[in-house]
Design a protein around this motif. Structure first.
Motif, PDB file in Angstrom:
ATOM      1  N   ALA A 118       0.795  -1.236   0.000  1.00 54.42           N
ATOM      2  CA  ALA A 118       0.000   0.000   0.000  1.00 54.42           C
ATOM      3  C   ALA A 118       0.823   1.280   0.000  1.00 54.42           C
ATOM      4  O   ALA A 118       0.363   2.304  -0.512  1.00 54.42           O
ATOM      5  CB  ALA A 118      -0.933  -0.006   1.220  1.00 54.42           C
ATOM      6  N   TRP A 119       2.025   1.250   0.592  1.00 48.97           N
ATOM      7  CA  TRP A 119       2.833   2.468   0.694  1.00 48.97           C
ATOM      8  C   TRP A 119       4.227   2.218   0.136  1.00 48.97           C
ATOM      9  O   TRP A 119       4.864   1.217   0.462  1.00 48.97           O
ATOM     10  CB  TRP A 119       2.948   2.923   2.151  1.00 48.97           C
ATOM     11  CG  TRP A 119       1.653   3.363   2.745  1.00 48.97           C
ATOM     12  CD1 TRP A 119       0.999   4.552   2.546  1.00 48.97           C
ATOM     13  CD2 TRP A 119       0.835   2.616   3.660  1.00 48.97           C
ATOM     14  NE1 TRP A 119      -0.169   4.588   3.267  1.00 48.97           N
ATOM     15  CE2 TRP A 119      -0.305   3.413   3.962  1.00 48.97           C
ATOM     16  CE3 TRP A 119       0.945   1.363   4.250  1.00 48.97           C
ATOM     17  CZ2 TRP A 119      -1.303   2.980   4.828  1.00 48.97           C
ATOM     18  CZ3 TRP A 119      -0.047   0.935   5.093  1.00 48.97           C
ATOM     19  CH2 TRP A 119      -1.157   1.742   5.384  1.00 48.97           C
ATOM     20  N   GLU A 120       4.686   3.139  -0.663  1.00 44.90           N
ATOM     21  CA  GLU A 120       6.040   3.047  -1.217  1.00 44.90           C
ATOM     22  C   GLU A 120       7.050   3.508  -0.169  1.00 44.90           C
ATOM     23  O   GLU A 120       6.719   4.261   0.759  1.00 44.90           O
ATOM     24  CB  GLU A 120       6.122   3.932  -2.471  1.00 44.90           C
ATOM     25  CG  GLU A 120       7.405   3.814  -3.251  1.00 44.90           C
ATOM     26  CD  GLU A 120       7.603   2.447  -3.887  1.00 44.90           C
ATOM     27  OE1 GLU A 120       8.146   1.565  -3.183  1.00 44.90           O
ATOM     28  OE2 GLU A 120       7.246   2.264  -5.064  1.00 44.90           O
ATOM     29  N   SER A 156      -2.950   7.844  -4.075  1.00 47.71           N
ATOM     30  CA  SER A 156      -4.081   7.217  -4.754  1.00 47.71           C
ATOM     31  C   SER A 156      -5.312   8.116  -4.804  1.00 47.71           C
ATOM     32  O   SER A 156      -6.225   7.861  -5.584  1.00 47.71           O
ATOM     33  CB  SER A 156      -4.433   5.892  -4.074  1.00 47.71           C
ATOM     34  OG  SER A 156      -4.698   6.074  -2.686  1.00 47.71           O
ATOM     35  N   ASP A 157      -5.339   9.186  -3.990  1.00 52.76           N
ATOM     36  CA  ASP A 157      -6.457  10.132  -4.063  1.00 52.76           C
ATOM     37  C   ASP A 157      -6.163  11.300  -5.000  1.00 52.76           C
ATOM     38  O   ASP A 157      -6.934  12.259  -5.064  1.00 52.76           O
ATOM     39  CB  ASP A 157      -6.819  10.647  -2.670  1.00 52.76           C
ATOM     40  CG  ASP A 157      -5.697  11.450  -2.002  1.00 52.76           C
ATOM     41  OD1 ASP A 157      -4.610  11.599  -2.613  1.00 52.76           O
ATOM     42  OD2 ASP A 157      -5.897  11.930  -0.870  1.00 52.76           O
ATOM     43  N   GLY A 215      -2.718   5.556  -0.399  1.00 54.80           N
ATOM     44  CA  GLY A 215      -1.326   5.136  -0.459  1.00 54.80           C
ATOM     45  C   GLY A 215      -0.685   5.470  -1.787  1.00 54.80           C
ATOM     46  O   GLY A 215      -1.287   6.129  -2.640  1.00 54.80           O
ATOM     47  N   SER A 216       0.541   4.978  -1.967  1.00 56.74           N
ATOM     48  CA  SER A 216       1.280   5.245  -3.203  1.00 56.74           C
ATOM     49  C   SER A 216       1.859   3.972  -3.799  1.00 56.74           C
ATOM     50  O   SER A 216       2.576   4.015  -4.785  1.00 56.74           O
ATOM     51  CB  SER A 216       2.426   6.223  -2.923  1.00 56.74           C
ATOM     52  OG  SER A 216       3.314   5.676  -1.954  1.00 56.74           O
ATOM     53  N   GLY A 217       1.538   2.819  -3.182  1.00 59.54           N
ATOM     54  CA  GLY A 217       2.077   1.556  -3.638  1.00 59.54           C
ATOM     55  C   GLY A 217       1.288   0.971  -4.794  1.00 59.54           C
ATOM     56  O   GLY A 217       0.364   1.592  -5.319  1.00 59.54           O
TER      57      GLY A 217
END
Length: 588
Positions: free
Chosen positions: A55-57, A96-97, A185-187
């Motif tokens: 979910a997160w980088e 993601s937003d 998140g950014s993943g």
């Protein structure tokens, strides 16, 4: 055919909507381990960390090929000549937003860990040497350290969005595990649903900077034990299972449509020996047996146990004999005790050492300490794990032979975490996953990791030793690679000598997947594991078989679901096939 369908529906019960629309590409992964938190600041279970990596980088992360550092949120990085200042160039990417990822998000994440003890629970060891973290502009992150830090490209810290987490006042608030917070998140995947002990759903992140995954959704489906998970794999109810027992792995080898994967693992299994649990203020916590504070007793326990038997009989040979904290997979940093210093299985010597240390045998066959208290210990383990169930019986028997009575207490994963993190145990079967860089696993056993309050999970062993801390600090500051290797091994040798735990073995990874449905799983390293990696490569690379072969990713036919675990009809080419199938939504 219509008549057959109608008849089946009458037998099975009322029609229920299909568990998953046929056009969706959903990878279902069995999860036997429990989740403690989805909050990345407090998640400590291997399963929880694995979900967080999706979910997160991270600023940087170990590559799939050889675990060398590769870019994540940071696209490049550069240390200053004196090794005290690291400048990271932040990649242009989005949350993601739709909000941009900035250096300010990274600075917020690291500063929050530096200033909030609750936020430091999972990853605080990475920042204890940080002097300051600043973001001069949106693309530049500057970290200044107090002394040089050799692990700056191995910061296993999920970077989170400040515009979401900046409003969180209490990192221990249960609400921080909810999707309205963890769902940005950014993943490669985005958390969309979390039902504890049931299912975790993540959808593919369409704006992920490496490109969207080839699957639409990733589900982690909870099972009470591995036997249930394996049956689900056989029946096609899930697509991936890990942490298989040797018997399960061997049985799946020749199963049509199933591929197995064996690799040297990054996890070690150990027996925790409560060395006198204390908190950061050096105040006693928990209720561990006082005899275990005596290193002579701990060494005798190590000689009374036979790890090779556990490797051979419990793990079926699918493991390597334990030694230092760094598994043999990472050969560069692995410590192998010299033959004359290794604790070998020697009950006679263990009995003699306990006699000499002042713990004579009592009339009932149980030794007694100088304080008159018998050597009677609790052994805590996970009821969900076949290994721990079986290994516990061996430990009870072996220690009984040298005059130590042991009482088994097999409980849930979360209960094990609660009692071991609060010091309410004597012995406990445990284990940790390690990273390619040894700094983190070594840090787990320093005095700095003693918990701020009873119940936190800062320390892996409650070990606090001045000499070990000195060696740990020296390896962390050593920028010469070869000199650092020697210091890392010296720290492990000190740990081995003081026996706060007995490193039993390094597990082989045993996993299996539905090769008739998915392919392309990326291993780490090239011949390594798929699940529970130091990264997200395994599931990010997953490709539906139809899509890999040029199809549209959907299966021929129609699933008609009549409820969980009941008859299901599959119509393919005019032929009706029946099978038992349980939808992921109904698993517990």
């Amino acid at each position: 055919m219509i008549a057959v369908l109608a008849a089946c529906l009458l037998v099975a019960g009322p029609f229920v909507a299909p568990a998953q629309a046929q056009q969706d590409k959903v990878l279902r992964v069995a999860l036997v381990q429990e989740i403690d938190h989805l909050n990345p600041f407090t998640a400590s279970f291997a399963s929880s960390a694995m979900v967080g990596r999706m979910a997160w980088e991270f600023l940087t992360l170990p590559s799939a090929e050889d675990t060398s550092p590769t870019g994540g949120v940071a696209e490049s990085w550069q240390p200053s000549p004196d090794g005290l200042t690291w400048t990271f160039r932040i990649r242009e990417m989005t949350w993601s937003d739709g909000q941009p990822v900035t250096a300010g998000d990274a600075a917020f994440t690291l500063n929050r860990i530096m200033t909030d003890p609750k936020a430091a629970e999972a990853n605080g060891s990475y920042v204890t040497n940080f002097e300051s973290v600043t973001a001069p502009d949106d693309r530049t992150l500057v970290i200044r350290t107090k002394i040089p830090q050799s692990s700056m490209t191995a910061l296993d810290i999920p970077i989170v969005p400040e515009h979401i987490w900046g409003g969180v006042e209490d990192m221990a608030d249960p609400r921080t595990d909810e999707v309205d917070i963890v769902g940005v998140g950014s993943g490669p995947f985005v958390l969309t649903e979390f039902r504890r002990n049931e299912v975790i759903r993540l959808k593919a992140n369409p704006t992920y900077w490496r490109g969207p995954a080839k699957i639409d959704e990733l589900q982690f489906v909870s099972f009470k034990n591995s036997d249930m998970a394996v049956n689900a794999l056989r029946n096609g109810e899930v697509d991936f299972v890990n942490r298989l027992t040797p018997a399960q792995f061997d049985a799946l080898r020749d199963t049509p449509g199933v591929e197995t994967n064996k690799a040297n693992g990054r996890r070690y299994r150990d027996l925790l020996i409560n060395p006198g649990a204390q908190n950061a203020d050096r105040q006693p916590v928990g209720d561990g047996h006082p005899a275990l504070r005596d290193v002579r007793v701990r060494k005798a326990i190590a000689r009374a146990i036979d790890p090779q038997t556990l490797v051979d009989r419990v793990s079926g040979g699918y493991a390597q004999l334990g030694g230092g904290l760094v598994p043999a997979l990472y050969a560069k940093y692995h410590y192998e005790p010299p033959a004359d210093q290794r604790y070998t299985f020697d009950p006679a010597r263990a009995r003699a050492e306990l006699d000499a240390a002042g713990y004579p045998m009592g009339p009932d066959g149980v030794r007694v300490g100088p304080d008159g208290r018998p050597l009677e210990f609790r052994l805590v383990g996970r009821a969900s794990e076949d290994y721990q169930q079986r290994a516990a019986d061996y430990v009870v028997s072996w220690l009984g032979e040298v005059g130590i009575r042991v009482n088994k207490q097999l409980v849930s994963d979360n209960e094990v975490n609660e009692v071991t993190s609060s010091g309410h145990y004597d012995l406990a079967l445990s284990g940790w996953g390690t990273n390619p860089d040894p700094d983190y696993v070594l840090s787990l056993h320093t005095c700095d990791r003693l918990p701020v309050a009873s119940g936190s999970s800062s320390s892996a062993s409650f070990f606090c030793d001045e000499e070990y801390d000195r060696l740990y600090a020296a390896q962390r500051a050593e920028m010469d690679p070869e000199k650092r290797v020697q210091l890392v091994k010296q720290a492990q040798a000190r740990y081995y000598d003081q026996v706060p735990t007995v490193i039993l073995q390094y597990d082989n990874v045993l996993e299996a997947y539905r090769s008739d449905r998915f392919t392309g799983f990326t291993r780490q390293p090239a011949d390594g594991q798929i699940m529970e990696q130091n990264g997200y490569w395994g599931f990010y690379g997953a490709t539906p078989v139809d899509a890999a072969s040029g199809g549209d990713g959907s299966s021929a036919g129609v699933w008609i679901a009549a409820g969980a675990g009941v008859l299901v009809l599959l119509v393919v080419g005019g032929v009706a096939l029946t099978r038992r199938r349980t939808s992921a939504e109904d698993q517990e």
